[in-house]
Design an enzyme around this catalytic site. Structure first.
Site, mmCIF file in Angstrom:
data_model
loop_
_atom_site.group_PDB
_atom_site.id
_atom_site.type_symbol
_atom_site.label_atom_id
_atom_site.label_comp_id
_atom_site.label_asym_id
_atom_site.label_seq_id
_atom_site.Cartn_x
_atom_site.Cartn_y
_atom_site.Cartn_z
ATOM 1 N N CYS A 172 48.320 41.109 129.923
ATOM 2 C CA CYS A 172 48.249 42.156 130.951
ATOM 3 C C CYS A 172 46.984 43.012 130.756
ATOM 4 C CB CYS A 172 49.540 42.954 130.972
ATOM 5 S SG CYS A 172 49.855 43.651 132.589
ATOM 6 N N ARG A 223 42.426 44.015 138.879
ATOM 7 C CA ARG A 223 43.432 44.908 138.280
ATOM 8 C C ARG A 223 44.476 45.302 139.319
ATOM 9 N NH1 ARG A 223 41.365 50.081 136.407
ATOM 10 N NH2 ARG A 223 43.376 50.188 135.356
ATOM 11 N N HIS A 262 54.053 39.764 130.694
ATOM 12 C CA HIS A 262 54.392 40.370 129.398
ATOM 13 C C HIS A 262 55.307 39.468 128.584
ATOM 14 C CE1 HIS A 262 52.847 44.537 129.769
ATOM 15 N NE2 HIS A 262 52.910 44.260 131.061
ATOM 16 N N ILE A 272 54.046 43.706 135.548
ATOM 17 C CA ILE A 272 54.090 45.160 135.735
ATOM 18 C C ILE A 272 52.670 45.653 136.018
ATOM 19 C CG2 ILE A 272 54.716 47.376 134.685
ATOM 20 C CD1 ILE A 272 56.453 45.716 132.668
ATOM 21 N N GLU A 278 55.978 39.609 125.584
ATOM 22 C CA GLU A 278 56.567 40.317 124.437
ATOM 23 C C GLU A 278 57.856 41.034 124.808
ATOM 24 O OE1 GLU A 278 54.238 41.337 126.315
ATOM 25 O OE2 GLU A 278 54.208 43.517 126.496
ATOM 26 N N GLY A 280 49.417 47.583 128.706
ATOM 27 C CA GLY A 280 49.363 49.044 128.657
ATOM 28 C C GLY A 280 48.434 49.500 129.754
ATOM 29 N N GLU A 281 47.487 50.316 129.409
ATOM 30 C CA GLU A 281 46.551 50.847 130.402
ATOM 31 C C GLU A 281 45.139 50.574 129.885
ATOM 32 O OE1 GLU A 281 47.187 51.926 133.514
ATOM 33 O OE2 GLU A 281 45.002 51.888 133.517
ATOM 34 N N SER A 282 44.461 49.639 130.547
ATOM 35 C CA SER A 282 43.148 49.233 130.043
ATOM 36 C C SER A 282 42.146 50.385 130.083
ATOM 37 C CB SER A 282 42.630 48.031 130.832
ATOM 38 O OG SER A 282 42.621 48.304 132.217
#
Ligand code: GLN
Length: 193
Positions: free
Chosen positions: A78, A108, A172, A136, A174, A46-48
């Site tokens: 990720c 990152r 990823h 991604i 998942e 996602g977005e850390s």
């Protein structure tokens, strides 16, 4: 055995579905109280920056660090890998509390922008056939300490690592329907799936 998925932001639904398809009991983790009810935890992509901001001012990360010190198995993918890295190459998350736990340095977004996302076959230790790893805006592992084991590489760079019960992936696992990496993580916990 119940596996939690940190559900502050990002791709937590995909992890919950993947674990469900493997027949594993799951729990969405958004507060420190939830940690008492789990035996392992996945930190999604996602977005850390969003995750650390949402967690700031709560006791979630501090409680989680205590559980990790007590041996809680954790797998970060990720953005989740960024939360687990002991070191970041820049201070773009500066000032915000993270978790640490993996003796690695991470850069990152080092695999490029969203439109440069790619999927590559990865040979993973313990698996007979390659896994399709999707990257991604992925973090890149720049270096790792002596206790960090590399389970997969892409172009010589480690992309799946493990230090004791703490696992991290740049990609990823998942996404899609291939649950073999989740199954490997669970096998190391003694869970047959
Ligand atoms: N670029 C994101 C970050 O820095 C991670 C991307 C992802 O999880 N797919 O947090």
């Amino acid at each position: 055995m119940r596996v939690g998925v940190l559900a502050l932001q990002g791709a937590f639904r995909e992890h919950l579905l993947m674990l469900g398809s493997l027949g594993v009991d799951t729990l969405k983790v958004t507060r420190s109280e939830h940690l008492a009810g789990i035996d392992a935890l996945i930190l999604p992509g996602g977005e850390s920056t969003a995750m650390v901001r949402i967690a700031a001012g709560t006791d979630l990360f501090a409680t989680l660090r205590d559980r990790m010190a007590g041996g809680l198995p954790v797998f970060g993918t990720c953005a989740g890998l960024i939360l687990l890295a002991d070191r970041l190459s820049d201070d773009s998350l500066g000032g915000y509390d993270r978790l640490g736990g993996l003796d690695i340095t991470v850069a990152r977004n080092a695999y490029g922008r969203q439109k440069e996302s790619f999927t590559a076959p990865l040979t993973v230790q313990g698996l007979d056939d390659p896994v399709a790893g999707t990257f991604i805006r992925a973090p890149q592992i720049l270096d790792l300490g002596p206790d960090t084991e590399v389970l997969a590489r892409h172009d010589d760079t480690p992309v799946l690592v493990r230090q004791g019960a703490v696992w991290g992936a740049s990609f990823h696992p998942e996404l899609g329907t291939d649950g073999r990496i989740h199954a490997e993580f669970l096998h190391h916990l003694g869970v047959a799936v």
